[in-house]
Design a protein around this motif. Sequence first.
Motif, PDB file in Angstrom:
ATOM      1  N   LEU A 105      -3.558  -4.212  -5.228  1.00 35.98           N
ATOM      2  CA  LEU A 105      -3.002  -2.970  -5.775  1.00 35.98           C
ATOM      3  C   LEU A 105      -3.131  -1.821  -4.781  1.00 35.98           C
ATOM      4  O   LEU A 105      -2.194  -1.034  -4.598  1.00 35.98           O
ATOM      5  CB  LEU A 105      -3.710  -2.613  -7.090  1.00 35.98           C
ATOM      6  CG  LEU A 105      -3.466  -3.573  -8.264  1.00 35.98           C
ATOM      7  CD1 LEU A 105      -4.320  -3.168  -9.456  1.00 35.98           C
ATOM      8  CD2 LEU A 105      -1.987  -3.573  -8.644  1.00 35.98           C
ATOM      9  N   PHE A 106      -4.287  -1.715  -4.136  1.00 33.05           N
ATOM     10  CA  PHE A 106      -4.474  -0.675  -3.119  1.00 33.05           C
ATOM     11  C   PHE A 106      -3.489  -0.883  -1.967  1.00 33.05           C
ATOM     12  O   PHE A 106      -2.902   0.075  -1.446  1.00 33.05           O
ATOM     13  CB  PHE A 106      -5.909  -0.702  -2.584  1.00 33.05           C
ATOM     14  CG  PHE A 106      -6.897   0.028  -3.444  1.00 33.05           C
ATOM     15  CD1 PHE A 106      -6.711   1.357  -3.765  1.00 33.05           C
ATOM     16  CD2 PHE A 106      -8.036  -0.609  -3.920  1.00 33.05           C
ATOM     17  CE1 PHE A 106      -7.619   2.047  -4.564  1.00 33.05           C
ATOM     18  CE2 PHE A 106      -8.952   0.060  -4.713  1.00 33.05           C
ATOM     19  CZ  PHE A 106      -8.759   1.389  -5.036  1.00 33.05           C
ATOM     20  N   GLY A 107      -3.335  -2.139  -1.537  1.00 32.82           N
ATOM     21  CA  GLY A 107      -2.414  -2.426  -0.442  1.00 32.82           C
ATOM     22  C   GLY A 107      -0.980  -2.095  -0.800  1.00 32.82           C
ATOM     23  O   GLY A 107      -0.241  -1.504  -0.006  1.00 32.82           O
ATOM     24  N   ALA A 108      -0.570  -2.472  -2.025  1.00 34.11           N
ATOM     25  CA  ALA A 108       0.785  -2.163  -2.478  1.00 34.11           C
ATOM     26  C   ALA A 108       0.993  -0.645  -2.562  1.00 34.11           C
ATOM     27  O   ALA A 108       2.053  -0.119  -2.200  1.00 34.11           O
ATOM     28  CB  ALA A 108       1.049  -2.813  -3.836  1.00 34.11           C
ATOM     29  N   GLY A 109      -0.035   0.055  -3.030  1.00 32.64           N
ATOM     30  CA  GLY A 109       0.044   1.512  -3.092  1.00 32.64           C
ATOM     31  C   GLY A 109       0.173   2.134  -1.711  1.00 32.64           C
ATOM     32  O   GLY A 109       0.912   3.106  -1.517  1.00 32.64           O
ATOM     33  N   ALA A 110      -0.540   1.558  -0.730  1.00 37.56           N
ATOM     34  CA  ALA A 110      -0.449   2.063   0.646  1.00 37.56           C
ATOM     35  C   ALA A 110       0.948   1.846   1.218  1.00 37.56           C
ATOM     36  O   ALA A 110       1.486   2.704   1.921  1.00 37.56           O
ATOM     37  CB  ALA A 110      -1.494   1.367   1.527  1.00 37.56           C
ATOM     38  N   VAL A 111       1.545   0.696   0.902  1.00 44.30           N
ATOM     39  CA  VAL A 111       2.909   0.419   1.369  1.00 44.30           C
ATOM     40  C   VAL A 111       3.885   1.423   0.762  1.00 44.30           C
ATOM     41  O   VAL A 111       4.721   2.009   1.469  1.00 44.30           O
ATOM     42  CB  VAL A 111       3.322  -1.022   0.995  1.00 44.30           C
ATOM     43  CG1 VAL A 111       4.810  -1.242   1.262  1.00 44.30           C
ATOM     44  CG2 VAL A 111       2.494  -2.028   1.792  1.00 44.30           C
ATOM     45  N   PHE A 112       3.771   1.631  -0.532  1.00 41.72           N
ATOM     46  CA  PHE A 112       4.670   2.557  -1.229  1.00 41.72           C
ATOM     47  C   PHE A 112       4.527   3.979  -0.690  1.00 41.72           C
ATOM     48  O   PHE A 112       5.518   4.633  -0.333  1.00 41.72           O
ATOM     49  CB  PHE A 112       4.369   2.516  -2.730  1.00 41.72           C
ATOM     50  CG  PHE A 112       5.255   3.399  -3.553  1.00 41.72           C
ATOM     51  CD1 PHE A 112       6.557   3.016  -3.846  1.00 41.72           C
ATOM     52  CD2 PHE A 112       4.792   4.614  -4.041  1.00 41.72           C
ATOM     53  CE1 PHE A 112       7.384   3.829  -4.613  1.00 41.72           C
ATOM     54  CE2 PHE A 112       5.609   5.429  -4.804  1.00 41.72           C
ATOM     55  CZ  PHE A 112       6.909   5.039  -5.094  1.00 41.72           C
ATOM     56  N   ALA A 113       3.276   4.452  -0.609  1.00 46.88           N
ATOM     57  CA  ALA A 113       3.044   5.824  -0.141  1.00 46.88           C
ATOM     58  C   ALA A 113       3.410   5.978   1.335  1.00 46.88           C
ATOM     59  O   ALA A 113       3.954   7.008   1.745  1.00 46.88           O
ATOM     60  CB  ALA A 113       1.576   6.205  -0.358  1.00 46.88           C
ATOM     61  N   GLY A 114       3.129   4.954   2.136  1.00 43.55           N
ATOM     62  CA  GLY A 114       3.455   5.024   3.555  1.00 43.55           C
ATOM     63  C   GLY A 114       4.952   5.085   3.793  1.00 43.55           C
ATOM     64  O   GLY A 114       5.422   5.822   4.676  1.00 43.55           O
ATOM     65  N   LEU A 115       5.705   4.327   3.015  1.00 40.50           N
ATOM     66  CA  LEU A 115       7.165   4.362   3.152  1.00 40.50           C
ATOM     67  C   LEU A 115       7.722   5.717   2.711  1.00 40.50           C
ATOM     68  O   LEU A 115       8.653   6.247   3.337  1.00 40.50           O
ATOM     69  CB  LEU A 115       7.794   3.241   2.322  1.00 40.50           C
ATOM     70  CG  LEU A 115       7.611   1.826   2.883  1.00 40.50           C
ATOM     71  CD1 LEU A 115       8.148   0.784   1.901  1.00 40.50           C
ATOM     72  CD2 LEU A 115       8.302   1.674   4.239  1.00 40.50           C
TER      73      LEU A 115
END
Length: 286
Positions: free
Chosen positions: A227-237
């Motif tokens: 979940l943290f990783g997916a959140g980082a991908v979303f926020a980073g994009l």
Amino acid sequence: MTFVTDPFQADFMLRALVGGVLVAVLCAVAGTRVVIRGMAFLGEALAHGMLPGVALATLLGVPVLLGAAVSAVGMTVGISMLQRRGRLSYDTSIGLLFVGMLALGVIVISHSGSFATDATTILFGDVLAITSADILALAVAATAGVLVAVLAHRSLVAAAFDPRVAETLGLRPRLAHVVLVGLVTLAVVASYQAVGSLLVVGLLLAPAVAAGQWSHRIPIIMLLAALFGAGAVFAGLLLSWHAGTAAGASIAAVAIALAASSWSLRAATRTARPVAPTDVVAPAAV
């Protein structure tokens, strides 16, 4: 909500999000084990140690993933040989091969005539160029990684905390170590072409570190790390779209920021345990 949803109306951004989330899931499974075992250096070494294989594959016109896989497997075998025959420590073996493989890769790239461009692509990848074929390959790799983690769960846990007990129980800690290295290699190689070696390391370690602040149960840590990783991908994009920054580097930076924020928040909310009064034991009668 247009600030959040508009960027993902573009097909390439949507593919980047789906591919990045799959990378986050695969890296969460492998990264949790890596962090628990204290093997973060192995993940970084494999990610950057693929450089010679990737460079040669590019020059020879063969699939990049094939070159990356051969290089990663070669490095793993080399580490094992240095440990057994050279009688070197695990970290020393990794360090020697890491530097050697990285230097060899830079030498190969320097003869390609486009050193700066190739090096940037290798480090940061191009998450915005993920294709449907890449997404399919990542989905297969993520499924395989989750299955391996589930099937080898007991052996990996026992080997992580007490290899001697694992051996006594017949859980084969040496095989568990091989499985773990294979899991890390799968995550690094499968994710490399889509997101580059730097982002792989960021998603391999940072989400697991962030998740480890909130639970001691391995399955929960894996779920939180995903979940943290997916959140980082979303926020980073999102950051990349609105601020015009490099997508891969933005995702890696957000992942590290999440780990730091998680640690800080956990430290701030952790209350000091009350100290129980010391029991006074009366001296024994003489």
